[in-house]
Write a protein that holds these residues in place. Structure first.
Motif, mmCIF file in Angstrom:
data_model
loop_
_atom_site.group_PDB
_atom_site.id
_atom_site.type_symbol
_atom_site.label_atom_id
_atom_site.label_comp_id
_atom_site.label_asym_id
_atom_site.label_seq_id
_atom_site.Cartn_x
_atom_site.Cartn_y
_atom_site.Cartn_z
ATOM 1 N N LEU A 1 0.631 -1.236 0.022
ATOM 2 C CA LEU A 1 0.150 -0.027 -0.093
ATOM 3 C C LEU A 1 0.809 1.283 0.124
ATOM 4 O O LEU A 1 0.503 2.239 -0.702
ATOM 5 C CB LEU A 1 -0.939 -0.098 1.211
ATOM 6 N N CYS B 1 2.672 1.743 -3.531
ATOM 7 C CA CYS B 1 1.738 1.959 -4.709
ATOM 8 C C CYS B 1 1.659 3.577 -4.961
ATOM 9 O O CYS B 1 1.775 4.418 -4.148
ATOM 10 C CB CYS B 1 0.128 1.372 -4.468
ATOM 11 N N ARG C 1 -5.783 6.519 -4.674
ATOM 12 C CA ARG C 1 -6.574 6.134 -3.481
ATOM 13 C C ARG C 1 -6.502 4.576 -3.608
ATOM 14 O O ARG C 1 -6.255 3.816 -2.567
ATOM 15 C CB ARG C 1 -8.133 6.195 -3.484
ATOM 16 N N SER C 2 -6.915 3.643 -4.716
ATOM 17 C CA SER C 2 -6.802 2.381 -4.816
ATOM 18 C C SER C 2 -6.606 1.942 -6.233
ATOM 19 O O SER C 2 -7.289 2.734 -7.057
ATOM 20 C CB SER C 2 -7.891 1.611 -4.086
ATOM 21 N N CYS C 3 -6.188 0.952 -6.534
ATOM 22 C CA CYS C 3 -6.002 0.335 -7.831
ATOM 23 C C CYS C 3 -5.857 -1.242 -7.824
ATOM 24 O O CYS C 3 -5.750 -1.780 -6.798
ATOM 25 C CB CYS C 3 -5.032 0.936 -8.793
ATOM 26 N N CYS D 1 -2.922 -2.726 -5.720
ATOM 27 C CA CYS D 1 -2.925 -2.644 -4.194
ATOM 28 C C CYS D 1 -4.054 -3.184 -3.566
ATOM 29 O O CYS D 1 -4.189 -3.829 -2.630
ATOM 30 C CB CYS D 1 -2.666 -1.281 -3.666
ATOM 31 N N LEU D 2 -5.376 -2.752 -3.877
ATOM 32 C CA LEU D 2 -6.602 -3.114 -3.087
ATOM 33 C C LEU D 2 -7.812 -3.535 -3.723
ATOM 34 O O LEU D 2 -8.410 -4.352 -3.397
ATOM 35 C CB LEU D 2 -7.233 -1.894 -2.213
ATOM 36 N N ARG D 3 -7.977 -3.142 -5.323
ATOM 37 C CA ARG D 3 -8.956 -3.660 -6.169
ATOM 38 C C ARG D 3 -8.861 -4.821 -6.481
ATOM 39 O O ARG D 3 -7.761 -5.310 -6.786
ATOM 40 C CB ARG D 3 -9.192 -2.643 -7.230
ATOM 41 N N LEU E 1 -12.802 2.091 -1.148
ATOM 42 C CA LEU E 1 -11.210 1.693 -0.788
ATOM 43 C C LEU E 1 -10.494 2.897 -0.853
ATOM 44 O O LEU E 1 -10.336 3.721 -1.893
ATOM 45 C CB LEU E 1 -10.743 0.675 -1.797
ATOM 46 N N ASN E 2 -9.588 2.879 0.064
ATOM 47 C CA ASN E 2 -8.684 4.072 0.195
ATOM 48 C C ASN E 2 -7.308 3.353 0.845
ATOM 49 O O ASN E 2 -7.225 3.019 2.016
ATOM 50 C CB ASN E 2 -9.153 5.331 0.985
ATOM 51 N N ARG E 3 -6.214 3.382 0.095
ATOM 52 C CA ARG E 3 -4.997 2.695 0.710
ATOM 53 C C ARG E 3 -4.388 3.614 1.887
ATOM 54 O O ARG E 3 -3.839 2.968 2.704
ATOM 55 C CB ARG E 3 -4.144 2.426 -0.494
#
Length: 73
Positions: A26, A29, A33-35, A38-40, A51-53
């Motif tokens: 995280l 990256c 916020r997210s991709c 990392c999170l999606r 989602l927000n890293r």
């Protein structure tokens, strides 16, 4: 659920280890916020806007602070 794979129990037992492994991903990256790096995922695309890293890393650090405070008692 009886006869399940036990993934939830395993995650709960090793949550700190899993969370610690996620923080560098995280932090490193470069998305806002997210991709998908990392999170999606395909499975969470309906919640992608939530989602927000940055918040995830902040929450992990706060959790570590509280844990160390409790251990010092």
């Amino acid at each position: 659920m009886p006869g399940g794979a036990g993934y939830l129990r395993q995650l709960a037992e090793r949550f700190g280890e899993v969370a610690a492994a996620l923080v560098p991903i995280l932090d490193d990256c470069t998305c806002e916020r997210s991709c998908y790096a990392c999170l999606r995922s395909y499975g969470n695309q309906q919640e992608a806007e939530l989602l927000n890293r940055h918040l995830a890393v902040e929450r992990k650090h706060r959790s570590e602070e509280h844990t160390s405070e409790l251990q010092s008692l």
